[in-house]
Every structure is written in structure tokens, then in C-alpha cells.
Design a protein around this motif. Structure first.
Motif, PDB file in Angstrom:
ATOM      1  N   ILE A 134       0.834  -1.215   0.000  1.00 67.30           N
ATOM      2  CA  ILE A 134       0.000   0.000   0.000  1.00 67.30           C
ATOM      3  C   ILE A 134       0.861   1.255   0.000  1.00 67.30           C
ATOM      4  CG2 ILE A 134      -1.614   1.364   1.394  1.00 67.30           C
ATOM      5  CD1 ILE A 134      -2.932  -1.270   2.231  1.00 67.30           C
ATOM      6  N   TRP A 135       1.835   1.335   0.945  1.00 70.78           N
ATOM      7  CA  TRP A 135       2.591   2.592   1.038  1.00 70.78           C
ATOM      8  C   TRP A 135       3.768   2.663   0.068  1.00 70.78           C
ATOM      9  CZ3 TRP A 135       3.197   0.850   6.631  1.00 70.78           C
ATOM     10  CH2 TRP A 135       4.320   0.057   6.814  1.00 70.78           C
ATOM     11  N   SER A 136       3.935   1.641  -0.755  1.00 68.83           N
ATOM     12  CA  SER A 136       4.944   1.707  -1.816  1.00 68.83           C
ATOM     13  C   SER A 136       4.307   1.967  -3.185  1.00 68.83           C
ATOM     14  CB  SER A 136       5.759   0.421  -1.875  1.00 68.83           C
ATOM     15  OG  SER A 136       6.472   0.224  -0.677  1.00 68.83           O
ATOM     16  N   ILE A 137       3.227   1.243  -3.474  1.00 66.35           N
ATOM     17  CA  ILE A 137       2.612   1.341  -4.808  1.00 66.35           C
ATOM     18  C   ILE A 137       1.892   2.669  -4.995  1.00 66.35           C
ATOM     19  CG2 ILE A 137       0.856   0.361  -6.319  1.00 66.35           C
ATOM     20  CD1 ILE A 137       1.548  -2.390  -5.183  1.00 66.35           C
ATOM     21  N   ILE A 138       1.091   3.074  -4.002  1.00 63.83           N
ATOM     22  CA  ILE A 138       0.315   4.309  -4.164  1.00 63.83           C
ATOM     23  C   ILE A 138       1.212   5.533  -4.382  1.00 63.83           C
ATOM     24  CG2 ILE A 138      -1.281   5.895  -3.004  1.00 63.83           C
ATOM     25  CD1 ILE A 138      -2.648   3.500  -1.764  1.00 63.83           C
ATOM     26  N   PRO A 139       2.225   5.799  -3.521  1.00 65.21           N
ATOM     27  CA  PRO A 139       3.108   6.948  -3.789  1.00 65.21           C
ATOM     28  C   PRO A 139       3.852   6.840  -5.118  1.00 65.21           C
ATOM     29  CG  PRO A 139       3.379   6.184  -1.537  1.00 65.21           C
ATOM     30  CD  PRO A 139       2.558   5.159  -2.235  1.00 65.21           C
ATOM     31  N   SER A 140       4.244   5.616  -5.488  1.00 60.33           N
ATOM     32  CA  SER A 140       4.973   5.433  -6.745  1.00 60.33           C
ATOM     33  C   SER A 140       4.106   5.805  -7.943  1.00 60.33           C
ATOM     34  CB  SER A 140       5.434   3.981  -6.880  1.00 60.33           C
ATOM     35  OG  SER A 140       6.317   3.639  -5.841  1.00 60.33           O
ATOM     36  N   VAL A 141       2.849   5.389  -7.918  1.00 58.53           N
ATOM     37  CA  VAL A 141       1.940   5.706  -9.023  1.00 58.53           C
ATOM     38  C   VAL A 141       1.684   7.212  -9.098  1.00 58.53           C
ATOM     39  CG1 VAL A 141      -0.419   5.422  -9.880  1.00 58.53           C
ATOM     40  CG2 VAL A 141       0.835   3.441  -9.013  1.00 58.53           C
ATOM     41  N   VAL A 142       1.424   7.826  -7.934  1.00 61.87           N
ATOM     42  CA  VAL A 142       1.154   9.273  -7.906  1.00 61.87           C
ATOM     43  C   VAL A 142       2.361  10.057  -8.407  1.00 61.87           C
ATOM     44  CG1 VAL A 142       0.651  11.231  -6.407  1.00 61.87           C
ATOM     45  CG2 VAL A 142      -0.552   9.072  -6.062  1.00 61.87           C
ATOM     46  N   LEU A 143       3.551   9.718  -7.903  1.00 55.39           N
ATOM     47  CA  LEU A 143       4.762  10.429  -8.322  1.00 55.39           C
ATOM     48  C   LEU A 143       5.072  10.195  -9.794  1.00 55.39           C
ATOM     49  CD1 LEU A 143       7.121   9.903  -5.250  1.00 55.39           C
ATOM     50  CD2 LEU A 143       6.103  12.037  -6.021  1.00 55.39           C
ATOM     51  N   ALA A 144       4.834   8.977 -10.279  1.00 51.23           N
ATOM     52  CA  ALA A 144       5.067   8.683 -11.694  1.00 51.23           C
ATOM     53  C   ALA A 144       4.166   9.547 -12.578  1.00 51.23           C
ATOM     54  CB  ALA A 144       4.830   7.203 -11.976  1.00 51.23           C
ATOM     55  N   CYS A 145       2.896   9.668 -12.207  1.00 50.87           N
ATOM     56  CA  CYS A 145       1.964  10.513 -12.975  1.00 50.87           C
ATOM     57  C   CYS A 145       2.399  11.975 -12.938  1.00 50.87           C
ATOM     58  CB  CYS A 145       0.554  10.374 -12.420  1.00 50.87           C
ATOM     59  SG  CYS A 145      -0.180   8.740 -12.660  1.00 50.87           S
ATOM     60  N   LEU A 146       2.831  12.425 -11.766  1.00 50.86           N
ATOM     61  CA  LEU A 146       3.261  13.824 -11.625  1.00 50.86           C
ATOM     62  C   LEU A 146       4.522  14.091 -12.443  1.00 50.86           C
ATOM     63  CD1 LEU A 146       2.427  16.379 -10.069  1.00 50.86           C
ATOM     64  CD2 LEU A 146       4.019  15.709  -8.277  1.00 50.86           C
ATOM     65  N   ILE A 147       5.454  13.154 -12.416  1.00 53.05           N
ATOM     66  CA  ILE A 147       6.698  13.314 -13.180  1.00 53.05           C
ATOM     67  C   ILE A 147       6.425  13.297 -14.675  1.00 53.05           C
ATOM     68  CG2 ILE A 147       8.885  12.182 -13.755  1.00 53.05           C
ATOM     69  CD1 ILE A 147       8.995  11.315 -10.786  1.00 53.05           C
ATOM     70  N   LEU A 148       5.559  12.396 -15.129  1.00 51.72           N
ATOM     71  CA  LEU A 148       5.226  12.329 -16.553  1.00 51.72           C
ATOM     72  C   LEU A 148       4.555  13.615 -17.020  1.00 51.72           C
ATOM     73  CD1 LEU A 148       3.942   8.638 -16.835  1.00 51.72           C
ATOM     74  CD2 LEU A 148       6.048   9.587 -17.800  1.00 51.72           C
ATOM     75  N   TYR A 149       3.667  14.154 -16.195  1.00 52.15           N
ATOM     76  CA  TYR A 149       3.025  15.420 -16.535  1.00 52.15           C
ATOM     77  C   TYR A 149       4.051  16.555 -16.574  1.00 52.15           C
ATOM     78  CZ  TYR A 149      -0.355  19.262 -16.441  1.00 52.15           C
ATOM     79  OH  TYR A 149      -1.077  20.385 -16.730  1.00 52.15           O
ATOM     80  N   GLY A 150       5.012  16.510 -15.621  1.00 50.19           N
ATOM     81  CA  GLY A 150       6.074  17.506 -15.612  1.00 50.19           C
ATOM     82  C   GLY A 150       6.953  17.425 -16.851  1.00 50.19           C
ATOM     83  N   LEU A 151       7.282  16.204 -17.288  1.00 53.59           N
ATOM     84  CA  LEU A 151       8.081  16.039 -18.513  1.00 53.59           C
ATOM     85  C   LEU A 151       7.324  16.533 -19.744  1.00 53.59           C
ATOM     86  CD1 LEU A 151       9.657  12.526 -17.861  1.00 53.59           C
ATOM     87  CD2 LEU A 151      10.839  14.731 -17.874  1.00 53.59           C
ATOM     88  N   TYR A 152       6.011  16.257 -19.768  1.00 59.85           N
ATOM     89  CA  TYR A 152       5.176  16.743 -20.865  1.00 59.85           C
ATOM     90  C   TYR A 152       5.186  18.275 -20.914  1.00 59.85           C
ATOM     91  CZ  TYR A 152       0.797  18.209 -23.092  1.00 59.85           C
ATOM     92  OH  TYR A 152      -0.144  18.851 -23.865  1.00 59.85           O
ATOM     93  N   ALA A 153       5.037  18.900 -19.730  1.00 57.52           N
ATOM     94  CA  ALA A 153       5.059  20.360 -19.668  1.00 57.52           C
ATOM     95  C   ALA A 153       6.429  20.896 -20.072  1.00 57.52           C
ATOM     96  CB  ALA A 153       4.703  20.829 -18.254  1.00 57.52           C
ATOM     97  N   TRP A 154       7.499  20.272 -19.582  1.00 62.32           N
ATOM     98  CA  TRP A 154       8.856  20.724 -19.886  1.00 62.32           C
ATOM     99  C   TRP A 154       9.143  20.652 -21.387  1.00 62.32           C
ATOM    100  CZ3 TRP A 154      12.822  23.227 -17.794  1.00 62.32           C
ATOM    101  CH2 TRP A 154      14.092  23.076 -18.347  1.00 62.32           C
ATOM    102  N   ASN A 155       8.760  19.543 -22.017  1.00 59.02           N
ATOM    103  CA  ASN A 155       9.009  19.400 -23.458  1.00 59.02           C
ATOM    104  C   ASN A 155       8.226  20.423 -24.269  1.00 59.02           C
ATOM    105  OD1 ASN A 155      10.810  17.259 -23.184  1.00 59.02           O
ATOM    106  ND2 ASN A 155       9.179  15.739 -23.177  1.00 59.02           N
ATOM    107  N   ASN A 156       6.982  20.684 -23.864  1.00 62.80           N
ATOM    108  CA  ASN A 156       6.179  21.677 -24.581  1.00 62.80           C
ATOM    109  C   ASN A 156       6.761  23.077 -24.430  1.00 62.80           C
ATOM    110  OD1 ASN A 156       4.385  19.833 -25.533  1.00 62.80           O
ATOM    111  ND2 ASN A 156       2.704  20.366 -24.165  1.00 62.80           N
ATOM    112  N   ILE A 157       7.297  23.369 -23.250  1.00 65.50           N
ATOM    113  CA  ILE A 157       7.829  24.709 -22.997  1.00 65.50           C
ATOM    114  C   ILE A 157       9.173  24.899 -23.691  1.00 65.50           C
ATOM    115  CG2 ILE A 157       8.726  26.224 -21.178  1.00 65.50           C
ATOM    116  CD1 ILE A 157       6.627  24.902 -19.309  1.00 65.50           C
ATOM    117  N   MET A 158      10.044  23.910 -23.617  1.00 71.50           N
ATOM    118  CA  MET A 158      11.415  24.070 -24.091  1.00 71.50           C
ATOM    119  C   MET A 158      11.594  23.811 -25.583  1.00 71.50           C
ATOM    120  SD  MET A 158      12.939  25.143 -21.489  1.00 71.50           S
ATOM    121  CE  MET A 158      14.604  25.109 -22.132  1.00 71.50           C
ATOM    122  N   PHE A 159      10.612  23.155 -26.221  1.00 73.55           N
ATOM    123  CA  PHE A 159      10.785  22.808 -27.634  1.00 73.55           C
ATOM    124  C   PHE A 159      10.661  24.052 -28.513  1.00 73.55           C
ATOM    125  CE2 PHE A 159       9.011  21.559 -31.774  1.00 73.55           C
ATOM    126  CZ  PHE A 159      10.027  20.728 -32.217  1.00 73.55           C
TER     127      PHE A 159
END
Length: 395
Positions: A134-159
Motif C-alpha cells: 500500500i505505502w509503496s505502490i500508491i506513492p509510486s503511481v502518484v509520483l510517476a503521474c506527476l513526473i510524466l506530466y512535468g516532462l510533458y510540460a517541460w518538453n512543450n515549454i522548451m521545444f
């Protein structure tokens, strides 16, 4: 001196408190007391309630902080990508506050619920696969989604597409000021190197490069609304950081390399000043400045000038003693006003020629003076020689 006196007072106060505790211990001699150093049920209950009080303090202070200082956060972004940055930031804040609210509540509740009690025994188990999952999978999924969204934003901004129609501008950082260089009609910045800094060529632009002949250097940054601006950044001395908060733009300026950032302004300076929140903010600032001015004038000082909003380019790295003062005004014009402003500026090549032309007459005057001095010296030597020869002949 004041700091030293404060330290002395604090030390004496600590000594006094320590002495008072010793006196209190002496007054308890002969009375019954529990010296076992083992917490009783009463001690555990007190600690449990204190923890609940601390939990209440955390929640109350968090809510108070949001109400008190929440309005100081940056408001409407002035660039196209600013909405994406604010969206990412807001999602992050919501996640932080939700997780903080849940985890802190559970932490203090379980600490209170499972506080020490002489009639209870602690249950020990080596591990629980369910809890670990529970305390490993849930934070990992949330952080993975947040990081992926951050990478999407970064690529759109920097391209920045090579074929995209952009305006090339260089931001040059040095202790403690900013200078901007425009690419001119060809929209290509000329080469530059700090080793070429000389005279008015303070950016070290390579004037042998054909692309540098129409470059324009200014100390106030103007950019047009609705046009993508591609900034290239250099530093002359130490690590700086080009920070334009209202455009949600920041990039480090590193000595020896060129960094870059691009964005599209969406509000002119005049339009941003007329936004309701900005009108209210400026009015509030000027109210505070007016109240402060009354105090200053009463003490014989000078009243503060009224505040007017302007976009600013700041340095967001502590780069030295005057770091706080390293800023440059950024003015967002309409495309027409921007073209008019830029057309009135002279190129660096023209400035260098004008400076050289101004130096030539001065050099000519110096040369004439030197020539006159030389002639006078030669004449004096000849007269001396003639005098000596005449004396010898007379003898």
C-alpha cells in the motif's frame, strides 16, 4: 554591541533558570517522588494530548497561512506556457496538502491510540506485505503521474522548432546588471566571446562575423505581444539566473556556455496593468507607501514615489553583494510599437564607428601637441649647442 548584550542577557537568564530548578529540587527533599524514570499511564496520557494539540496547531497554522499569505502568490501568467506551469504547480500543491492532511492526522492519531498503558501489551510483527504494498505502490503511481506530466510540460515549454518564426535575443548577465542584444534584420546573433570585450563592445561581439553587423545592444528589454521570443543567455563572470516571474520563465546563465528559453507574451505591459487584480494590488501598495511617506516626511526624509507595475528580469541566484539590485525592466509592446522602437535603435557596428570617429580628432590634437613639444625640444638643443660653440670660439 546590541547583539553582544542580548547574548549576555540570554546566558544570564539561562543560568538563573537553571539555579531555580536546583532550588526547586532542594525543596522536594524528603517528599515522596517517583524516580524510576519510567513513564506512567498519566505521563502517557499527557503526552498523547500534547501531540493532539500539536496536530491542531499544524492544521490551524496551515489554514491561517493560506488565508493570510495565499493572495501574495503570482496571479495571471503573462505567457502562453504560463497556464501549463500554473496547472502543474496547482496539482502539486493540492497533492502536498492532501497528503500532509492525511498522513499527519494518521501519525498523531495512531500515536495517541497506541500510547503506553500498563494493561496493554505491544503487538510485534516482523513485516506485512499488504502494508508494504500500500505505502509503496500508491506513492509510486502518484509520483510517476506527476513526473510524466512535468516532462510533458517541460518538453512543450522548451521545444523550439528550427523552422519556427521566432525573435532571437541574447540576455547577457554580469555583476550586477543585464544587457540585451537583438539579432537585427537577419535574425541571427553574431558570434561573441568574452576575450573580445573592448571599449563599448562590452559583450565581446565578434565584429568580423557578418551576422554581427546588424546586432543591437540595449539596457531595456522590449518584446512584442503574440510573438515567440527565443532567448539565448550568457554570463560574463559567475552563475546567474534569468528569472521573469510573470512569464513563468527561468534559466541559469552559466559562464562559458549558452543556455536558452523561449515563450510567447500574451499581455502588453499596458494591458497587464489594467487587469482587475493588478489594479487592486497597485492601489494597496501605494496605500502602504503613502502611509510610510508620512512617517518619512515627519522625520525629515523624502516621500516615496508612487508604484507603477512593470515586468522585470531578475537574477534568481545569489551572485554577490548587489545581487538584490540586479534587474532590468521588460516592456511588452504591441507588434507595431515594437517595430517602431527597434527601428530607432542604432547597431553595435554603428556605435563602434561613431566612437572611433570621436577618438580620431582627440588623437590628432594629441599628435599636434606632441609634435610641437618635439620641435621646441629640438630648437632648445640647437640653441644650447650654438651657445657652447660660440663660447669655445671666443676662447
Amino acid at each position: 554591541m546590541t547583539s553582544l548584550l542580548v547574548i549576555i542577557v540570554l546566558v544570564l537568564l539561562a543560568v538563573a533558570l537553571w539555579q531555580l530548578t536546583k532550588i526547586f529540587d532542594l525543596t522536594q527533599v524528603g517528599s515522596s517522588s517517583d524516580d524510576s524514570q519510567v513513564a506512567s499511564d498519566n505521563d502517557n496520557n499527557i503526552q498523547g494530548y500534547i501531540m493532539f494539540g500539536f496536530l491542531a496547531f499544524i492544521y490551524i497554522f496551515t489554514i491561517y497561512g493560506l488565508l493570510k499569505w495565499g493572495g501574495l502568490a503570482l496571479h495571471t501568467p503573462a505567457s502562453e506556457h504560463g497556464l501549463l506551469v500554473d496547472s502543474l504547480m496547482n496539482i502539486t500543491w493540492v497533492l502536498i496538502f492532501v497528503v500532509q492532511f492525511i498522513t499527519q492526522g494518521l501519525l498523531y492519531w495512531f500515536s495517541f491510540k497506541n500510547r503506553g498503558n500498563k494493561d496493554k501489551k505491544a503487538l510485534f510483527f516482523a513485516d506485512s506485505n499488504k502494508l508494504e504494498a500500500i505505502w509503496s505502490i500508491i506513492p509510486s503511481v502518484v509520483l510517476a503521474c506527476l513526473i510524466l506530466y512535468g516532462l510533458y510540460a517541460w518538453n512543450n515549454i522548451m521545444f523550439v522548432d528550427k523552422d519556427e518564426d521566432v525573435i532571437e535575443i541574447e540576455l547577457y548577465a554580469q555583476q550586477f546588471k543585464w544587457t540585451a542584444r537583438y539579432a537585427g534584420q537577419d535574425n541571427v546573433l553574431g558570434k561573441a566571446n568574452v576575450r573580445l570585450i573592448e571599449g563599448i563592445n562590452t559583450l565581446g561581439v565578434d565584429m568580423s562575423d557578418p551576422n554581427a553587423q546588424d546586432d543591437i545592444i540595449v539596457s531595456e528589454l522590449h518584446i512584442p505581444k503574440g510573438k515567440k521570443i527565443h532567448f539565448k543567455m550568457r554570463s560574463q563572470d559567475v552563475l546567474h539566473s534569468a528569472y521573469m516571474p510573470h512569464f513563468r520563465a527561468q534559466m541559469n546563465c552559466v559562464p562559458g556556455m549558452v543556455t536558452e528559453f523561449a515563450f510567447v507574451p500574451t499581455y502588453t505591459t499596458a494591458e497587464y496593468r489594467e487587469l482587475p487584480f493588478m489594479i487592486e494590488k497597485v492601489a494597496n501598495i501605494n496605500k502602504l507607501r503613502a502611509e510610510k511617506s508620512v512617517e518619512l516626511v515627519a522625520k525629515g526624509g523624502t516621500a516615496l514615489d508612487p508604484y507603477t507595475f512593470d515586468y522585470l528580469l531578475l537574477c534568481n541566484k545569489i551572485c554577490g553583494a548587489s545581487h538584490y539590485n540586479m534587474q532590468m525592466k521588460v516592456i511588452v509592446d504591441s507588434p507595431e510599437d515594437y517595430k517602431k522602437w527597434l527601428s530607432e535603435k542604432t547597431t553595435l557596428a554603428q556605435d563602434i564607428k561613431a566612437a572611433a570617429a570621436a577618438e580620431k580628432p582627440a588623437e590628432g590634437v594629441e599628435a599636434t601637441k606632441d609634435s610641437s613639444v618635439a620641435k621646441d625640444t629640438v630648437k632648445a638643443v640647437i640653441d644650447t649647442v650654438k651657445a657652447v660653440v660660440a663660447k669655445v670660439a671666443m676662447k
